[in-house]
Design an enzyme around this catalytic site. Structure first.
Site, short mmCIF file in Angstrom:
data_model
loop_
_atom_site.label_atom_id
_atom_site.label_comp_id
_atom_site.label_asym_id
_atom_site.label_seq_id
_atom_site.Cartn_x
_atom_site.Cartn_y
_atom_site.Cartn_z
N HIS A 199 56.88 85.28 78.45
CA HIS A 199 57.60 86.47 77.95
C HIS A 199 57.84 86.34 76.46
O HIS A 199 58.39 85.35 75.98
CB HIS A 199 58.92 86.66 78.71
CG HIS A 199 59.55 87.99 78.40
ND1 HIS A 199 59.24 89.13 79.09
CD2 HIS A 199 60.40 88.35 77.43
CE1 HIS A 199 59.90 90.15 78.56
NE2 HIS A 199 60.62 89.70 77.54
N ALA A 200 57.42 87.35 75.71
CA ALA A 200 57.46 87.28 74.25
C ALA A 200 58.88 87.07 73.72
O ALA A 200 59.83 87.66 74.21
CB ALA A 200 56.89 88.56 73.66
N HIS A 239 57.33 94.19 67.38
CA HIS A 239 58.68 94.04 67.91
C HIS A 239 59.21 92.63 67.59
O HIS A 239 60.31 92.47 67.07
CB HIS A 239 58.66 94.27 69.43
CG HIS A 239 59.96 94.02 70.11
ND1 HIS A 239 60.85 95.03 70.41
CD2 HIS A 239 60.55 92.87 70.52
CE1 HIS A 239 61.93 94.51 70.99
NE2 HIS A 239 61.76 93.19 71.07
N GLU A 240 58.40 91.63 67.91
CA GLU A 240 58.84 90.25 67.69
C GLU A 240 59.04 89.95 66.21
O GLU A 240 60.01 89.31 65.81
CB GLU A 240 57.85 89.26 68.31
CG GLU A 240 57.73 89.36 69.82
CD GLU A 240 59.06 89.30 70.54
OE1 GLU A 240 60.00 88.64 70.03
OE2 GLU A 240 59.18 89.92 71.61
N HIS A 243 62.29 90.92 64.84
CA HIS A 243 63.35 89.91 65.03
C HIS A 243 63.29 88.88 63.90
O HIS A 243 64.30 88.52 63.31
CB HIS A 243 63.16 89.18 66.36
CG HIS A 243 63.49 89.99 67.58
ND1 HIS A 243 64.66 90.68 67.74
CD2 HIS A 243 62.79 90.20 68.74
CE1 HIS A 243 64.68 91.27 68.94
NE2 HIS A 243 63.54 90.99 69.56
N GLU A 271 66.78 94.60 68.60
CA GLU A 271 65.62 95.05 69.37
C GLU A 271 64.93 96.26 68.75
O GLU A 271 63.82 96.61 69.13
CB GLU A 271 66.05 95.38 70.81
CG GLU A 271 66.70 94.21 71.57
CD GLU A 271 65.80 92.99 71.64
OE1 GLU A 271 64.57 93.14 71.51
OE2 GLU A 271 66.34 91.87 71.81
N HIS A 298 64.51 89.27 82.36
CA HIS A 298 65.87 89.21 81.80
C HIS A 298 66.94 88.91 82.85
O HIS A 298 68.06 88.58 82.49
CB HIS A 298 66.17 90.52 81.08
CG HIS A 298 65.16 90.83 80.00
ND1 HIS A 298 63.85 91.19 80.29
CD2 HIS A 298 65.24 90.79 78.66
CE1 HIS A 298 63.19 91.38 79.17
NE2 HIS A 298 64.00 91.15 78.16
N TYR A 356 68.08 97.20 74.92
CA TYR A 356 66.79 97.91 74.78
C TYR A 356 66.97 99.41 74.91
O TYR A 356 66.23 100.19 74.32
CB TYR A 356 65.77 97.39 75.80
CG TYR A 356 65.54 95.90 75.70
CD1 TYR A 356 64.87 95.35 74.61
CD2 TYR A 356 66.01 95.04 76.68
CE1 TYR A 356 64.67 93.98 74.52
CE2 TYR A 356 65.82 93.67 76.60
CZ TYR A 356 65.15 93.14 75.51
OH TYR A 356 64.95 91.79 75.42
O1 X8Z Z 1 61.87 91.64 76.31
C1 X8Z Z 1 61.41 92.36 75.45
C2 X8Z Z 1 60.79 91.77 74.19
C3 X8Z Z 1 61.46 90.52 73.78
S1 X8Z Z 1 63.06 90.77 73.20
C4 X8Z Z 1 59.34 91.47 74.43
N1 X8Z Z 1 61.36 93.70 75.63
C5 X8Z Z 1 61.87 94.32 76.83
C6 X8Z Z 1 61.00 93.98 78.02
O2 X8Z Z 1 59.89 93.48 77.83
O3 X8Z Z 1 61.41 94.24 79.14
C7 X8Z Z 1 60.90 94.67 74.65
C8 X8Z Z 1 61.12 96.01 75.27
C9 X8Z Z 1 61.84 95.80 76.58
ZN ZN Z 2 63.15 91.73 71.43
#
Ligand code: X8Z
Ligand code: ZN
Length: 612
Positions: free
Chosen positions: A351-352, A381-382, A385, A409, A509, A519
């Site tokens: 997960h990024a 997105h990354e 950050h 975010e 998450h 988000y």
């Molecule tokens: O978790 C993330 C990022 C890292 S903060 C990749 N996002 C959420 C997800 O993937 O569920 C970005 C948008 C929503």
């Molecule tokens: Zn993020």
């Protein structure tokens, strides 16, 4: 600190209530009787806490980085040990901070004190045994997610990036269903761990004077927790009509494609057909729902492949956007220490995420990049950050954070909204910019990702907050999850689920204990930022065609906000870029206004029955 996972996030001292107090208050009476605390003691406490937390954070970041890059029993144990230490200190400081809550401190220290009290995401009880237990559970949950695999009947085992590719590309309902169900096998064993994690963290929250963890999580937005919940409802209320139109149109098209047996003309949409493992963004099924005459006729994934973009080049191109705004290039160590591709020989958390190892310059990303347009956005997105982290590095440690977590975010996403055809032409990926008659296609693609996401961004914590405050009992975890999926998204599980399943755990998450409302906020804020930055850049055209690429004025203004870190209440940071202190979903509606008209027409012409 890292911006996406829980352990460093315990140190990620988030936004706090502002106590606006005159500067002269520092000179308050210094006399202390036995039970009284003084302003001087409070100030000393804050300095000391800040210094200790700052040091600890570096150790925690390293342990966490190694764990997520090499998941083994040993690295789990090391990460848990540091996590335990960080939590014990954070809880100690948060408890002590309460002692000074009634003093009139200067505005800076009043804000720091409040941040110390409210910024834990996974507070442990004071009892050291329970703290150790919680740290162990948290590391184990992360590991279960990171190691997750599903093996097909032919023995072919897949990790999440591969299963996600199936969800994005396949149009075979049976295969989609297998990948969908298969991934959800990984979360069944998480249920008892998650249940215990909630018990322990709730106890920790109560030790700190909160009713439960829900109240603590909602206390991080410069307003009362219940006001924050109401604010979310208000924003969602504004967006819902647009979402309903999109849902209606997409369901109609999927019904045409798959037939009544798979997708009914009424009711919620089965969750495995929307192009994403969690049905959180739908852009991957754009081809199935694209407008007949309005399709822009290019596919960014294909353009990236055709132009030989590898993972590193994708990151370099994204960096180039930020430097075009006037930001300094990323440091050399970013390139040598980041993880861009999934290693074949070990388990990693794919997960990024974006990291700031030393709270200064050692910024990195960790991501198993796929060569797709979707991932090109995630890279922006990354990097958002990382550029934020570097912009606030001059702040004191407690303020080394975003104005609120939604801001963190939103930054990279804001930049990614400028990946327009005009921009793609500028960087040599596209030959011709499609004319305006193709805008509906572009807007629809964008809406499938951004508008479809909003109810998902909201529902995860609606579920968690109810879990934390006891409204949802462990016996109802899965049922309540699907009730909320239905209520907010109009999405249903494609097969019967029961309480032996733990579907929330199949979303990063939840085992990662990363709050998710950020988000939802980001998906509103990014449209506000984009509009304001386009105005600053002097763009006079429609906002969906605007790209701020290369505009130094916009970059300077953005940087001004980023540099503030969390030193001021978020409405003040918002006003730096937008001139307004209110978050406002109207910006989303304005951006998609032409699409809303088009969707209404389509739903009418096609006789779609909306709602579910
Ligand atoms: O978790 C993330 C990022 C890292 S903060 C990749 N996002 C959420 C997800 O993937 O569920 C970005 C948008 C929503
Ligand atoms: Zn993020």
């Amino acid at each position: 600190m890292k911006t996406t996972t829980p352990k460093p996030a315990r140190l990620a001292l988030a936004i706090a209530l502002t106590l606006s107090i005159g500067a002269c208050a520092e000179q308050q009476a210094e006399k202390s009787t036995e039970n009284e605390v003084t302003v001087a003691q409070a100030n000393e406490f804050i300095d000391n806490a800040e210094q200790q937390l700052s040091q600890l954070s570096i150790e925690a970041n390293r342990a966490e980085w190694i764990y997520s890059n090499f998941i083994t029993e040993d690295t789990a144990s090391l990460a848990a040990a540091v996590g335990e230490k960080v939590t014990a200190s954070s809880v100690k400081f948060a408890t002590e901070a309460a002692k000074y809550a009634d003093l009139k401190l200067g505005p800076v220290n009043a804000r720091k004190l409040n941040t110390l009290r409210t910024s834990l995401v996974l507070p442990a009880p004071l009892d050291p045994k329970k703290n150790a237990e919680l740290a162990g559970i948290s590391a184990e949950l992360n590991g279960l997610y990171g190691k997750g695999k599903y093996c097909f009947a032919d023995g072919n085992c897949m990790t999440l990036p591969e299963l996600s590719a199936i969800m994005a590309e396949s149009r075979d309902p049976a295969l989609l269903l297998e990948a969908w169900k298969g991934w959800r096998e990984i979360s069944k064993p998480m249920r008892p761990l998650f249940k215990r994690e909630v018990e322990l963290a709730n106890e920790g929250a109560r030790d700190l004077g909160f009713n439960d963890l829900s109240e603590l999580w909602r206390s991080q937005y410069d307003m009362k927790p219940d006001e924050f919940s109401q604010e979310l409802d208000k924003q969602w209320g504004k967006i819902k009509p647009l979402y309903d139109s999109l849902h209606c149109y997409v369901r109609g098209e999927l019904n045409q494609k798959y037939g009544d047996e798979v997708v009914s003309k009424t009711g919620p949409i089965p969750a495995h057909l929307l192009g994403n493992m969690w049905a959180q963004t739908w852009g991957n099924i754009y081809d199935e729902v694209s407008p007949e005459n309005g399709d822009p006729g290019y596919d960014l994934t294909k353009l990236l492949v055709d132009n030989n973009y590898d993972e590193k080049k994708m990151v370099q191109q994204a960096e180039g956007f930020f430097t075009s705004l006037g930001f300094e290039p990323l440091p050399e160590t970013f390139w040598t220490r980041s993880l861009f591709t999934q290693p074949k020989d070990r388990d990693v958390v794919c997960h990024a995420s974006a990291w700031d190892l030393d709270n200064l310059d050692d910024i990195r990303i960790k991501m198993c990049i796929q060569k797709t347009a979707e991932e090109f956005s995630v890279i922006h997105h990354e990097l958002g950050h990382n550029f934020y982290q570097r912009a606030y590095k001059g702040q004191p440690f407690i303020f080394k954070n975003s104005a609120n977590d939604g801001f963190h975010e939103a930054i990279g996403d804001t930049v990614a909204l400028s990946i327009t055809p005009k921009y793609l032409k500028k960087i040599g990926l596209l030959n011709e910019v499609p004319d305006e008659s193709k805008d509906i296609g572009l807007l629809l693609k964008q809406a499938l990702d951004k508008v479809a996401f909003l109810p998902f961004g909201l529902m995860i914590d609606q579920w968690r907050w109810k879990v934390f405050n006891g409204e949802i009992s462990p016996e109802q975890y899965n049922q309540a999850w699907w009730d909320l999926r239905n209520k907010y998204q109009g999405v249903a599980s494609p097969v019967t689920r029961d309480e032996s399943d733990f579907d929330p755990g199949a979303k990063y998450h939840v085992p990662g204990n990363v709050p998710y409302t950020r988000y939802f906020l980001a998906h509103i804020l990014q449209f506000q930022f984009h509009k304001s930055l386009c105005d600053i850049a002097g763009d006079k055209g429609p906002v969906h065609r605007c790209s701020i690429y290369g505009n130094k004025e916009a970059g300077t203004k953005l940087n001004e906000m980023l540099e503030m870190g969390s030193s001021k209440p978020w409405p003040e940071a918002l006003a730096v870029v937008t001139g307004k202190k209110e978050m406002d979903a109207q910006a989303v509606l304005d951006y998609f206004a032409p699409l809303q008209v088009w969707l209404n027409e389509q739903n009418k012409v096609k006789n779609n029955q909306c709602g579910w």
